[in-house]
Enzyme design. Structure first.
Site, PDB file in Angstrom:
ATOM      1  N   GLY A   1       0.822  -1.212   0.000  1.00  0.00           N
ATOM      2  CA  GLY A   1       0.000   0.000   0.000  1.00  0.00           C
ATOM      3  C   GLY A   1       0.853   1.258   0.000  1.00  0.00           C
ATOM      4  O   GLY A   1       2.091   1.205   0.089  1.00  0.00           O
TER       5      GLY A   1
ATOM      6  N   VAL B   1       1.180   3.624   2.306  1.00  0.00           N
ATOM      7  CA  VAL B   1       1.910   3.824   3.555  1.00  0.00           C
ATOM      8  C   VAL B   1       3.032   2.804   3.689  1.00  0.00           C
ATOM      9  O   VAL B   1       4.148   3.135   4.096  1.00  0.00           O
ATOM     10  CB  VAL B   1       0.958   3.759   4.766  1.00  0.00           C
ATOM     11  CG1 VAL B   1       1.749   3.815   6.073  1.00  0.00           C
ATOM     12  CG2 VAL B   1      -0.037   4.903   4.716  1.00  0.00           C
TER      13      VAL B   1
ATOM     14  N   SER C   1      -0.718 -10.799  -2.387  1.00  0.00           N
ATOM     15  CA  SER C   1       0.525 -10.136  -2.792  1.00  0.00           C
ATOM     16  C   SER C   1       1.770 -10.936  -2.472  1.00  0.00           C
ATOM     17  O   SER C   1       2.867 -10.574  -2.923  1.00  0.00           O
ATOM     18  CB  SER C   1       0.625  -8.759  -2.115  1.00  0.00           C
ATOM     19  OG  SER C   1      -0.454  -7.934  -2.474  1.00  0.00           O
TER      20      SER C   1
ATOM     21  N   CYS D   1      -3.258  10.633  10.665  1.00  0.00           N
ATOM     22  CA  CYS D   1      -2.367  11.559   9.961  1.00  0.00           C
ATOM     23  C   CYS D   1      -2.666  13.016  10.297  1.00  0.00           C
ATOM     24  O   CYS D   1      -1.750  13.812  10.541  1.00  0.00           O
ATOM     25  CB  CYS D   1      -2.448  11.327   8.455  1.00  0.00           C
ATOM     26  SG  CYS D   1      -4.138  11.258   7.800  1.00  0.00           S
TER      27      CYS D   1
ATOM     28  N   SER E   1      -4.438  11.285  -1.239  1.00  0.00           N
ATOM     29  CA  SER E   1      -3.583  10.143  -0.892  1.00  0.00           C
ATOM     30  C   SER E   1      -3.919   9.579   0.475  1.00  0.00           C
ATOM     31  O   SER E   1      -3.612   8.422   0.769  1.00  0.00           O
ATOM     32  CB  SER E   1      -2.108  10.540  -0.941  1.00  0.00           C
ATOM     33  OG  SER E   1      -1.832  11.583  -0.010  1.00  0.00           O
ATOM     34  N   GLY E   2      -4.584  10.380   1.299  1.00  0.00           N
ATOM     35  CA  GLY E   2      -5.037   9.883   2.591  1.00  0.00           C
ATOM     36  C   GLY E   2      -6.090   8.802   2.471  1.00  0.00           C
ATOM     37  O   GLY E   2      -6.347   8.062   3.420  1.00  0.00           O
TER      38      GLY E   2
ATOM     39  N   LYS F   1     -11.767  11.192  15.564  1.00  0.00           N
ATOM     40  CA  LYS F   1     -10.381  10.762  15.750  1.00  0.00           C
ATOM     41  C   LYS F   1      -9.507  11.943  16.162  1.00  0.00           C
ATOM     42  O   LYS F   1      -8.714  11.846  17.104  1.00  0.00           O
ATOM     43  CB  LYS F   1      -9.833  10.141  14.461  1.00  0.00           C
ATOM     44  CG  LYS F   1     -10.370   8.767  14.125  1.00  0.00           C
ATOM     45  CD  LYS F   1      -9.852   8.320  12.766  1.00  0.00           C
ATOM     46  CE  LYS F   1     -10.497   7.040  12.294  1.00  0.00           C
ATOM     47  NZ  LYS F   1     -10.073   6.655  10.919  1.00  0.00           N
TER      48      LYS F   1
ATOM     49  N   HIS G   1      -1.538  17.098   3.704  1.00  0.00           N
ATOM     50  CA  HIS G   1      -2.720  17.663   4.350  1.00  0.00           C
ATOM     51  C   HIS G   1      -2.439  19.088   4.829  1.00  0.00           C
ATOM     52  O   HIS G   1      -1.326  19.396   5.272  1.00  0.00           O
ATOM     53  CB  HIS G   1      -3.133  16.832   5.561  1.00  0.00           C
ATOM     54  CG  HIS G   1      -3.671  15.477   5.228  1.00  0.00           C
ATOM     55  ND1 HIS G   1      -4.030  15.085   3.965  1.00  0.00           N
ATOM     56  CD2 HIS G   1      -3.933  14.398   6.041  1.00  0.00           C
ATOM     57  CE1 HIS G   1      -4.480  13.829   3.996  1.00  0.00           C
ATOM     58  NE2 HIS G   1      -4.429  13.409   5.247  1.00  0.00           N
TER      59      HIS G   1
ATOM     60  N   ASN H   1       1.250  13.751   4.518  1.00  0.00           N
ATOM     61  CA  ASN H   1       0.442  12.801   5.279  1.00  0.00           C
ATOM     62  C   ASN H   1       0.911  11.361   5.147  1.00  0.00           C
ATOM     63  O   ASN H   1       0.644  10.530   6.017  1.00  0.00           O
ATOM     64  CB  ASN H   1      -1.025  12.886   4.865  1.00  0.00           C
ATOM     65  CG  ASN H   1      -1.233  12.759   3.371  1.00  0.00           C
ATOM     66  OD1 ASN H   1      -0.919  13.690   2.630  1.00  0.00           O
ATOM     67  ND2 ASN H   1      -1.744  11.629   2.906  1.00  0.00           N
TER      68      ASN H   1
END
Length: 331
Positions: free
Chosen positions: A14, A16, A42, A131, A161-162, A209, A238, A311
């Site tokens: 992924g 991250v 994967s 993030c 992208s978050g 959050k 961000h 982020n």
């Protein structure tokens, strides 16, 4: 000489996970060996890492039987909930990027510039914050220490992208008029005041959050905080408008010096030269960029600031690797 440390990176395919591998390569910690794990879909894929070709191993309940010292989990909640406790039970300290454990009372929620002492009170799992929370609490920490925060108002402008690769694809495809798959509406040429699910009180999970994690990290359970989180058509980094009311008054010059001298902050603040933080300038950095610092004249001791950070790096991967770095320093 420090003994050899075995490190696992879980969820390497992924955004991250890939970023975590990149940051680990940059850090190049000595006396460390790595094993890279992924899902069954994967496993078997090859990844170039540390100048070597690694084959992704399938993550199973027996993956940690061989004994790992540390693991970085770049996985979603269900995977972290299942496998992080298994790893911890085998003596591995897990740094988890999901939200699965963040609000557990006995699991530290850590930003190394803010509460590094919490790293070493772990019972096998350390949670990486959200993030948007990470980049906010870095400048809030010195301000709270010196002026005691009374209230915070968050307004975020969060990059696609978050939301992972699907979020980036929605932006790219939207340019060509292709309907979105990740977001409920087109993100291209649009702003969506909707990140994560809506709750009964009208707030989203993302907003909760930020509120709850800020309180935990700053050790201020009764701190008054409100938040509005917005997805914007920016690929990465961000942005946040943060309004803070303090219990003590402040000198604006002192605030700027305080932030400038705090570890992990780059001050970008000269309105006369149009000098302020931008996503295009923060991309690829681990620092938090702070600018547009000015008084809020509607309250006695109020402050506005504009906060920008990558982020994928500081908001996720780099923060986790910085926690790992602290653990390695003490090992």
């Amino acid at each position: 000489m420090r003994s050899l440390k075995k490190i696992a990176v879980v969820g390497c395919t992924g955004l991250v996970g890939r970023t975590a591998l990149k940051v680990l390569e940059e850090k190049n910690f000595p006396n460390c060996t790595y094993t890279l794990f992924a899902s069954s879909n994967s496993s078997g894929q090859k990844i170039d890492f540390m100048g070597t070709t690694y084959i992704l191993q399938e993550l199973t309940e027996k993956s940690f039987d061989s004994g790992f010292d540390y693991a970085i989990f770049c996985t979603k909640n269900p995977v972290s909930k299942k496998f992080a406790p298994i790893a911890a039970s085998k003596g591995c300290v897990v740094i988890d990027n999901s939200s699965a454990f963040r609000m557990e009372p006995d699991i530290p929620l850590v930003v190394p510039e803010v509460n590094p002492e919490k790293i070493f009170s772990n019972k096998g799992i350390i949670a990486n914050p959200n993030c948007s929370t990470i980049q906010a609490v870095v400048p809030l920490k010195p301000l709270n220490d010196n002026y005691h925060i009374k209230r915070i108002v968050y307004s975020t402008y969060q990059a696609v992208s978050g939301a992972g690769r699907e979020g980036i694809l929605d932006l790219e495809n939207g340019i060509n008029g292709i309907p979105p798959k990740k977001f409920p509406y087109p993100i291209f040429n649009n702003c969506l005041p909707h990140i994560d699910d809506f709750l009964d009180d009208g707030y989203t999970k993302e907003e909760h959050k930020m509120i709850n994690e800020t309180r935990k990290i700053l050790d201020a359970p009764d701190l008054k905080i409100t938040a509005t989180t917005v997805r914007v058509p920016v690929r990465n980094c961000h942005c946040e408008s943060i309004n803070v009311e303090f219990e003590k008054d402040f000198d604006l010059y002192d605030v700027k010096i305080l932030l400038q001298n705090f570890n992990g902050i780059i001050l970008v603040d000269d309105p006369s030269k149009n000098y302020y933080p931008l996503p295009t300038k923060a991309d690829g950095y681990d620092e938090v960029f702070v600018g547009r610092i000015r008084r809020d004249f509607t309250v006695k001791s109020g402050l506005n600031m504009w906060v920008v950070a990558d982020n994928l790096r500081k908001g996720a991967a780099s923060n986790a690797v910085q926690i790992l770095e602290k653990l390695l320093e003490k090992s």
